[in-house]
Design an enzyme around this catalytic site. Structure first.
Site, short mmCIF file in Angstrom:
data_model
loop_
_atom_site.label_atom_id
_atom_site.label_comp_id
_atom_site.label_asym_id
_atom_site.label_seq_id
_atom_site.Cartn_x
_atom_site.Cartn_y
_atom_site.Cartn_z
CD1 TRP A 125 -2.59 1.48 0.50
CD2 TRP A 125 -1.88 2.00 2.67
NE1 TRP A 125 -3.58 2.70 1.17
CE2 TRP A 125 -2.84 2.93 2.38
CE3 TRP A 125 -1.31 1.93 3.89
CZ2 TRP A 125 -3.33 4.01 3.41
CZ3 TRP A 125 -1.66 2.84 4.79
CH2 TRP A 125 -2.65 3.74 4.49
CE1 TYR A 152 -4.09 -1.65 -0.36
CE2 TYR A 152 -2.45 -3.19 -0.42
CZ TYR A 152 -3.56 -2.42 0.33
OH TYR A 152 -3.97 -2.77 1.64
N1 NAP Z 1 -6.54 -3.65 4.97
C1 NAP Z 1 -6.56 -2.51 5.04
O1 NAP Z 1 -7.43 -1.77 4.66
C2 NAP Z 1 -5.15 -1.81 5.09
C3 NAP Z 1 -5.06 -0.57 5.34
C4 NAP Z 1 -3.65 -0.11 5.28
C5 NAP Z 1 -2.49 -0.86 4.87
N2 NAP Z 1 -2.93 -2.31 5.00
C6 NAP Z 1 -1.65 -3.41 4.61
O2 NAP Z 1 -0.68 -3.06 5.76
C7 NAP Z 1 0.60 -2.82 5.21
C8 NAP Z 1 1.40 -1.83 5.92
O3 NAP Z 1 0.60 -0.43 6.30
P1 NAP Z 1 1.63 0.58 6.72
O4 NAP Z 1 2.27 0.92 5.25
O5 NAP Z 1 0.56 1.59 7.09
O6 NAP Z 1 2.57 -0.02 7.79
P2 NAP Z 1 3.56 0.54 8.57
O7 NAP Z 1 4.58 -0.61 8.84
O8 NAP Z 1 2.88 1.09 10.00
O9 NAP Z 1 4.11 1.96 8.17
C9 NAP Z 1 4.88 1.71 6.70
C10 NAP Z 1 5.85 2.87 6.59
O10 NAP Z 1 6.30 3.58 7.79
C11 NAP Z 1 7.69 3.93 7.24
N3 NAP Z 1 8.88 2.70 7.91
C12 NAP Z 1 8.49 1.53 8.02
N4 NAP Z 1 9.57 0.98 8.69
C13 NAP Z 1 10.43 2.08 8.98
C14 NAP Z 1 11.68 1.85 9.90
N5 NAP Z 1 12.20 0.83 10.04
N6 NAP Z 1 12.29 3.37 9.87
C15 NAP Z 1 11.75 4.16 9.42
N7 NAP Z 1 10.74 4.33 8.86
C16 NAP Z 1 9.75 3.39 8.38
C17 NAP Z 1 7.73 3.79 5.69
O11 NAP Z 1 7.19 4.99 5.26
P3 NAP Z 1 8.31 6.48 4.88
O12 NAP Z 1 9.59 5.61 4.54
O13 NAP Z 1 7.44 6.80 3.75
O14 NAP Z 1 7.99 7.46 5.88
C18 NAP Z 1 6.87 2.62 5.51
O15 NAP Z 1 6.23 2.87 4.24
C19 NAP Z 1 0.15 -2.16 3.70
O16 NAP Z 1 1.15 -2.23 2.68
C20 NAP Z 1 -1.15 -3.00 3.40
O17 NAP Z 1 -0.78 -4.19 2.89
C21 NAP Z 1 -4.07 -2.76 4.88
#
Ligand code: NAP
Length: 322
Positions: free
Chosen positions: A21, A55
């Site tokens: 996503w 996505y």
């Molecule tokens: N079912 C649903 O309705 C729904 C909704 C939302 C998500 N999802 C699923 O859940 C997945 C994950 O969601 P999310 O992207 O919100 O998860 P998250 O893991 O909470 O946030 C990910 C974002 O945080 C930053 N990040 C991650 N690890 C990091 C680290 N070690 N150090 C620094 N920054 C870091 C990156 O963004 P930056 O580098 O851009 O800051 C990354 O894209 C999605 O890809 C999707 O598959 C499902």
């Protein structure tokens, strides 16, 4: 890597997984970097990759389908979803038989695969009779186009209704719910959903485990240029002072423990036995690496007590069936 069973099924997923996503197939992350992130995750033991039709309007599925050609398909658990509009047409959305069947067929084409392992209903659809949705999914399972199915952000009442329907029409039951769940956003899961899932033998694979980056500590001292804050407009409203105060407290505790805030945030979620996997996002391969170290965090009762005193947000349990 640890692998956990998805509910009362025989399917096992890695405790940490990767989602597409806002990242893979989008304009935010270059194609080569996206491919490196997916490769790094798989090579680190991740077997579960979560995608959805919407996505990047299908480009997420195309990108993931392209990378996984280098791996053995049967080693991986690939999911997709449908519900949100994919076009202006009145039927190009929701959980009608027409949309579910057409959407899964289009997803398979974009992935260039014969089947997806898990199909998620991306929300509950109040406008479609539940038997229509469940029968359409059951038919796709019988055709071998999807192997298992799950729900996303279905509340306890929706889950109970779904299971009553599969029982009534003798259809395949859902094995997994995909809710938002992290240290800062826990109400939906902890206010009644867990009981319903446990009663029906379902697990959770949870999304946004790092609160979209806030729980990595990256916003503690200001806004980094290269972050979701600057690439997604509506996300700015999520970065509130209250959340930052909690993230700073979690970062300090993680440092005292000799780990990172991200690893502690992921370990805290995985302490919950109903969670089979935390679906993380990553814009860089180094983030994938950092998020994999959760495995070394030793979450004791004492640490959990410290975490609760930092968060101060444990919800009061409500009963949705009342
Ligand atoms: N079912 C649903 O309705 C729904 C909704 C939302 C998500 N999802 C699923 O859940 C997945 C994950 O969601 P999310 O992207 O919100 O998860 P998250 O893991 O909470 O946030 C990910 C974002 O945080 C930053 N990040 C991650 N690890 C990091 C680290 N070690 N150090 C620094 N920054 C870091 C990156 O963004 P930056 O580098 O851009 O800051 C990354 O894209 C999605 O890809 C999707 O598959 C499902």
């Amino acid at each position: 890597m640890e692998y956990r069973k998805l509910g009362n099924s025989g399917l096992k997923v890695s405790a940490i997984s990767l989602g597409a996503w806002l990242t893979y197939g989008s304009d935010v992350v270059q194609e080569e970097t996206s491919m490196q992130c997916v490769r790094r995750a798989i090579e680190g033991g991740v077997n579960f990759i979560d995608v959805a039709d919407m996505y990047s309007y299908g480009r997420g599925e195309e990108l993931v389908g392209k990378v996984i050609k280098d791996y053995k398909r049967s080693d991986l658990v690939i999911s997709t979803k449908a519900f949100w509009p994919m076009g202006d047409n009145v039927n190009d959305r929701g959980l009608s038989r027409k949309h579910i069947v057409e959407s899964v067929n289009k997803s398979l084409k974009r992935f260039d695969m014969d089947y997806v392992d898990i199909f998620f209903c991306h929300r509950f659809d109040v406008n479609v009779p539940l038997d229509e949705t469940v029968r359409a999914i059951d038919d796709l399972i019988r055709q071998g186009k999807i192997l298992y199915w799950g729900t996303s952000m279905w509340n306890a009442a929706n889950i109970n209704d779904g299971h009553a329907m599969v029982k009534q029409i003798n259809a395949t039951r859902p094995i997994v719910e995909q809710p938002e769940y992290n240290m800062l956003d826990r109400d939906f899961v902890e206010s009644g959903l867990e009981t319903a899932l446990a009663n029906h033998g379902m697990s959770m694979v949870v999304f946004s485990p790092l609160a979209q980056g806030i729980l990595t500590g990256k916003y503690n001292d200001g806004i980094p240029k290269d972050s979701r804050y600057n690439s997604v407009d509506w996300f700015k409203d999520n970065v509130t002072e209250d959340k930052l105060v909690k993230a700073r407290g979690i970062t300090k505790l993680a440092q005292e423990m000799g780990t990172t805030a991200a690893a502690l945030a992921i370990a805290w979620i995985l302490y919950n036995p109903l969670v089979a996997s935390t679906i993380t996002g990553a814009t860089k391969p180094s983030q994938v690496d950092e998020n994999l170290i959760f495995f070394y965090v030793n979450l004791t009762t004492e640490i959990n007590t410290k975490i609760e005193s930092i968060l101060q947000n444990k919800p009061v349990i409500k009963n949705y069936t009342d």
